[in-house]
Design an enzyme around this catalytic site. Structure first.
Site, PDB file in Angstrom:
ATOM      1  CG  HIS A  15      -1.800  -1.166   1.326  1.00 28.33           C
ATOM      2  ND1 HIS A  15      -2.847  -1.403   0.457  1.00 28.33           N
ATOM      3  CD2 HIS A  15      -1.796  -2.218   2.174  1.00 28.33           C
ATOM      4  CE1 HIS A  15      -3.445  -2.549   0.778  1.00 28.33           C
ATOM      5  NE2 HIS A  15      -2.821  -3.058   1.818  1.00 28.33           N
ATOM      6  CG  HIS A  26       3.232   5.524   5.807  1.00 27.06           C
ATOM      7  ND1 HIS A  26       2.981   5.391   7.151  1.00 27.06           N
ATOM      8  CD2 HIS A  26       2.145   6.164   5.303  1.00 27.06           C
ATOM      9  CE1 HIS A  26       1.799   5.901   7.435  1.00 27.06           C
ATOM     10  NE2 HIS A  26       1.269   6.384   6.323  1.00 27.06           N
ATOM     11  CG  HIS A  71      -0.399   8.624   2.022  1.00 22.13           C
ATOM     12  ND1 HIS A  71      -1.196   7.496   1.951  1.00 22.13           N
ATOM     13  CD2 HIS A  71       0.000   8.718   3.320  1.00 22.13           C
ATOM     14  CE1 HIS A  71      -1.284   6.947   3.153  1.00 22.13           C
ATOM     15  NE2 HIS A  71      -0.570   7.670   4.006  1.00 22.13           N
ATOM     16  CG  HIS A 105       0.848  10.143   7.007  1.00 21.30           C
ATOM     17  ND1 HIS A 105      -0.194   9.471   6.419  1.00 21.30           N
ATOM     18  CD2 HIS A 105       0.561  11.471   6.898  1.00 21.30           C
ATOM     19  CE1 HIS A 105      -1.082  10.352   5.982  1.00 21.30           C
ATOM     20  NE2 HIS A 105      -0.644  11.573   6.246  1.00 21.30           N
ATOM     21  CB  THR A 158      -5.622   7.882   5.990  1.00 25.60           C
ATOM     22  OG1 THR A 158      -4.301   7.352   5.769  1.00 25.60           O
ATOM     23  CG2 THR A 158      -5.527   9.154   6.813  1.00 25.60           C
ATOM     24  CB  THR A 159      -5.031   2.451   5.707  1.00 22.43           C
ATOM     25  OG1 THR A 159      -4.490   2.329   7.036  1.00 22.43           O
ATOM     26  CG2 THR A 159      -4.076   3.273   4.846  1.00 22.43           C
TER      27      THR A 159
END
Ligand SMILES: [Zn+2]
Length: 283
Positions: free
Chosen positions: A117, A143, A145, A162, A230-231
């Protein structure tokens, strides 16, 4: 045009890969989801072999996350979801209502992985901390995005970083740093030279330390609000702090990440009754 179609093809290929990947890694604590790794707040999601595959597009995309499993209920029914559109004009600047954040980062050792992801860097040491409202949280991982998840005045930026922290009780606090195209980011150069294009089974060690303070903007005024992962499973009770000033990455760095994950952002969620605080950092 070309790029978009190519991106779609690549995404389809990645989805095929991560379908297997999602189920094969599901048994490791809750490590599969970007925000949740090693989050105790995601109890149902990681412990059964049937952990449901999710994605950022199509039938397993964000608008369907809640349908993918009962543990994902908050994704549609939660009232304090992340990300959100951050707007200085709408935020409360009530001095004293929300305290400044204290960040204690130093150059540190990380290992990296592609979890299907995002690309995630896991902390090897526990010496990077933040303090929020008198409580200390330890950095577990960071990580990325593409594009940004939070919006600034209605607009997504190119990327978002993040930093995920956990306190002694397992409560999560995430620091978001927006990233925009500009100068190459030196602090990310070794990580970027080893970006794993496919899902990894084992973490890859980085030789050099990552200069964490260099990944923070100069001006550390922040937005603070109560939000969620957010996942999936979109668990709430996450303390969000988002830096108001973005840092820079080169277009080449953005492209290199986007070649692996063309779009791994969740759309913005309603504020509902929440307060979002704009907090000026002293010194
Ligand atoms: Zn994230």
């Amino acid at each position: 045009m070309m790029r978009k179609r190519w991106g779609k093809t690549l995404l389809a290929a990645l989805l095929a890969v991560s379908l297997t990947a999602c189920s094969s890694t599901a048994q490791q604590s809750s490590g599969g989801t970007p925000e949740a790794a090693p989050a105790p707040s995601a109890p149902a999601a990681g412990h059964e072999a049937h952990a449901v595959h999710w994605s950022y597009e199509g039938e397993t995309g964000p608008e369907h996350w809640a349908e993918l499993g009962t543990e994902n209920g908050a994704c549609s029914s939660g009232l304090e979801q992340s990300p959100i559109n951050l707007d200085e004009a709408k935020a409360s600047a009530d001095a004293g209502a929300a305290e400044a954040i204290e960040i204690n980062y130093q150059p540190s050792q990380f290992t990296i992985k592609n979890n299907g992801h995002t690309i995630q860097a896991d902390a090897v040491t526990e010496d990077n901390t933040i303090t929020l409202d008198g409580k200390e949280y330890t950095l577990a991982q960071f990580h990325f995005h593409v594009p940004s998840e939070h919006q600034m005045e209605g607009k997504n930026l190119d990327m978002e970083l993040h930093f995920v922290h956990k306190d002694a009780d397992g409560k999560l606090a995430v620091v978001g740093v927006l990233m925009k195209a500009g100068a190459a980011n030196e602090a990310l150069s070794e990580l970027w030279s080893k970006l794993p294009a496919e899902e990894t089974k084992e973490n890859i060690a980085l030789e050099k330390t990552i200069d964490l303070p260099a990944l923070l903007p100069q001006d550390q005024d922040v937005f603070r609000y109560d939000g969620s992962l957010t996942t999936p499973p979109c668990s709430e009770g996450v303390e969000w702090t988002v830096m108001q000033e973005p840092i820079e990455v080169s277009q080449e760095q953005i492209d290199a990440f986007a070649a692996i994950f063309p779009d791994n952002h969740r759309p913005v969620q309603p504020w509902n009754d929440r307060d979002v605080f704009s907090v000026n950092q002293q010194n």
